[in-house]
Scaffold this active site. Structure first.
Site, PDB file in Angstrom:
ATOM      1  N   HIS A 120     -30.100 -10.528 -16.501  1.00 20.14           N
ATOM      2  CA  HIS A 120     -29.905 -11.628 -15.628  1.00 20.14           C
ATOM      3  C   HIS A 120     -28.946 -12.465 -16.046  1.00 20.14           C
ATOM      4  O   HIS A 120     -28.786 -13.592 -15.551  1.00 20.14           O
ATOM      5  CB  HIS A 120     -31.123 -12.265 -15.026  1.00 20.14           C
ATOM      6  CG  HIS A 120     -31.587 -11.481 -14.022  1.00 20.14           C
ATOM      7  ND1 HIS A 120     -31.529 -11.727 -12.606  1.00 20.14           N
ATOM      8  CD2 HIS A 120     -32.709 -10.597 -14.265  1.00 20.14           C
ATOM      9  CE1 HIS A 120     -32.229 -11.026 -12.017  1.00 20.14           C
ATOM     10  NE2 HIS A 120     -32.960 -10.003 -12.729  1.00 20.14           N
ATOM     11  N   ASP A 181     -37.231 -20.832 -11.293  1.00 24.60           N
ATOM     12  CA  ASP A 181     -37.497 -20.694 -10.053  1.00 24.60           C
ATOM     13  C   ASP A 181     -37.519 -19.063  -9.720  1.00 24.60           C
ATOM     14  O   ASP A 181     -38.099 -18.643  -8.761  1.00 24.60           O
ATOM     15  CB  ASP A 181     -36.124 -20.856  -9.057  1.00 24.60           C
ATOM     16  CG  ASP A 181     -36.228 -22.714  -8.801  1.00 24.60           C
ATOM     17  OD1 ASP A 181     -37.322 -23.143  -8.666  1.00 24.60           O
ATOM     18  OD2 ASP A 181     -35.189 -23.079  -9.006  1.00 24.60           O
ATOM     19  N   GLU A 292     -37.611 -30.313  -5.886  1.00 25.17           N
ATOM     20  CA  GLU A 292     -36.084 -29.825  -5.913  1.00 25.17           C
ATOM     21  C   GLU A 292     -35.443 -30.306  -4.354  1.00 25.17           C
ATOM     22  O   GLU A 292     -36.154 -30.933  -3.869  1.00 25.17           O
ATOM     23  CB  GLU A 292     -36.314 -28.351  -5.919  1.00 25.17           C
ATOM     24  CG  GLU A 292     -36.582 -27.841  -7.375  1.00 25.17           C
ATOM     25  CD  GLU A 292     -36.034 -26.486  -7.598  1.00 25.17           C
ATOM     26  OE1 GLU A 292     -35.545 -25.841  -6.503  1.00 25.17           O
ATOM     27  OE2 GLU A 292     -36.400 -25.935  -8.804  1.00 25.17           O
TER      28      GLU A 292
END
Length: 542
Positions: A120, A181, A292
């Site tokens: 990633h 997240d 957030e």
């Protein structure tokens, strides 16, 4: 044993393959933005001699020399850097023996090594152009073990996914304190960067919630480290971008896990009020567990997009809300609780919300399980995969912006540079640096409160104009240029710099510490070449 072929016939076949690979790779048309290491000269024959000599190693795992295309790309899908081979280790000793062999043989540091987890990275950071990639997910070390007591923790392989850690620790009524997240990432990958989300204002990033690590250095040494044992290496590899060693195992701090989450979203039309409320919430001792926010640029039907997961507090008021395509700022908060705490939780939520200045008609709420909340991004991933929109270029830009400059940044970027489109979600939320450990390698702005701002853009393959990869990259460059021109003191997270001089500016006063640690733990600059921080063997004197 799964090492390379050892008899003469197989050796000849292998040598032929290496020669063929040299010719083939030298003929590849490498574009300037495809491989971060294309400015480095093509390795001379000694690198291939070293790769050939690896067949003499007695390993539990194996090397693969063909069908390695997946290791030449990552989630960013922008850079394409083919490795010569992939190591699929079964044991940590496989990694150690391989690195030690290269270190003792390759004094000119021609064969580089990159550890790869779930792939990633955004800018080719886990790729090794004409080098060796270590597949961390193939490790078969001791199973994940959860320990209770006064200071509970879980011992895991660095190739383990955080989602698997969540499921396993919940069986014991425990969970890690800090998350990202997106949980389908490996432990080693996030700990090499930081691991940040809306809980970081309270617990710090993931790297601040680690008791102990096992690390293989650039010399091939396997060391156990903690704040009391090999502390310099411990803090160096946490947030160290893989420069000083490959994390192979971690002991992660845990806390009692809740069962449910009250999940809330509200809207603001003024950035100043939105920022004030966010900063207020993270300053409280008794506040939400997660804070957030995100920027919504000129989008109509905002609340309609939430209705499948959230319920309006006042359906009549919500039905009368009209965004008119304006820019809004969404505050997203969550409160964790157990079923027997529902009444007290609701009272606490009502109290906190009463102190905020959001648009009343935009209050939307939802109650979900703790697992569903933490794994919420995966549901979006499945939808994007179904539409063929996951494996596209992701020219993301992640910035850490001092509180003193956030309003100037918002005015220039959200109102001017972004114009009428945002090309994807824009996350924005503040954290308290006083809750963070400043001994790690992570570099942050020099203010107690700073904002994480993430431009999560996607360039879909059939797009043109303002959705194109070139357009988004130019926009990102404009944002960075503005930050530098305005001298806001911004730092990049998941940083992407092209030269050592730029990295020196990134690390600032910590640069000499980085150089010293590189010289001590990876003096040949073998590890993590995709960052382009250290491209030459290090001097042992400073």
């Amino acid at each position: 044993m799964g090492s390379l072929p050892s008899d003469c016939f197989e050796r000849s076949k292998f040598l032929f393959f290496i020669v063929f690979l040299v010719v083939s790779l030298n003929c590849l048309p490498i574009k300037a933005n495809q491989c971060r290491n294309n400015s480095v000269a093509t390795p001379r024959i000694p690198a291939y001699d070293i790769l050939l000599s690896l067949q003499t190693l007695a390993l539990d795992g194996y090397f693969s020399l063909e069908d390695n295309e997946h290791a030449a790309k990552d989630f960013g899908n922008i850079y394409h850097c083919p490795p010569l081979a992939i190591l699929h280790p079964k044991a940590v000793s496989d990694i150690s023996r391989t690195i030690k062999h290269i270190f003792e043989t390759d004094s000119t540091s021609e064969l580089k090594i990159a550890a790869r987890g779930h792939g990633h990275s955004l800018q080719g950071q886990a790729q090794a152009y004409q080098g060796l990639v270590v597949n961390m997910e193939s490790l078969e070390g001791p199973e994940m073990t959860v320990h209770g007591g006064e200071f509970p923790y879980v011992d895991v392989s660095a190739g383990e996914l955080w989602i698997n850690i969540l499921h396993e620790t919940l069986k014991h009524g425990l969970a890690p304190k800090s998350w990202t997240d997106y949980l389908h990432l490996t432990v080693g990958g996030t700990l090499s960067n930081a691991g940040i989300n809306g809980q970081a204002f309270r617990h710090g990033p993931q790297i601040d919630n680690i008791f102990q690590l096992e690390v293989v250095t650039g010399k091939g040494d396997v060391l156990t480290c903690s704040e009391n044992q090999n502390a310099d290496l411990f803090y160096g590899v946490l947030g160290g971008l893989g420069q000083f060693g490959i994390i192979t195992r971690a002991r992660i701090s845990l806390e009692p896990a809740p069962m449910k989450v009250k999940w809330i979203r509200v809207l603001y039309s003024e950035f100043s009020i939105f920022a004030r409320d966010q900063e207020y919430l993270i300053s409280l001792e008794n506040t939400f567990d997660y804070v957030e926010g995100f920027v919504i640029i000129n989008r109509t039907g905002i609340l309609n997009n939430w209705r499948s997961s959230f319920n309006p507090k006042d359906p009549l008021q919500a039905s009368q809300f009209n965004s008119d395509g304006r820019t809004f700022y969404s505050l997203e908060v969550a409160k964790y609780f157990n079923p027997d705490e529902t009444e007290a939780m609701n009272q606490e939520v009502d109290r906190l919300l009463s102190e905020l200045s959001y648009i009343p008609s935009t209050l939307f709420l939802s109650e979900v399980s703790y697992v569903d909340f933490q794994d919420r991004v995966h549901a979006s991933e499945m939808k994007l995969r179904a539409k063929g929109l996951w494996e596209v270029p992701h020219p993301w830009l992640n910035l850490m912006i001092p509180r003193s400059g956030i309003h100037e940044f918002a005015h220039e970027v959200f109102e001017k540079i972004l114009g009428e489109t945002s090309n994807g979600p824009i996350l924005i939320y503040p954290v308290n640096q006083s809750r963070w450990n400043n001994r790690t390698s992570l570099v942050t702005p020099e203010e107690d409160v700073f904002y994480l701002v993430a431009f999560l853009s996607s360039a879909v393959p059939f797009s043109t104009g303002k959705d194109s990869l070139d357009y988004i990259q130019r926009r990102n460059e404009r944002i960075i240029e503005f930050c530098e021109r305005a001298q806001l003191g911004v730092k990049q997270y998941l940083a992407h710099h092209r030269t050592q001089e730029e990295w020196e500016g990134h690390f600032g006063t910590r640069w000499q510490v980085m150089r010293r640690r590189k010289s001590e733990y990876d003096p040949l600059a073998i590890l993590a070449p995709g960052h382009r921080i250290f491209q030459k063997p290090m001097s042992t004197t400073f």
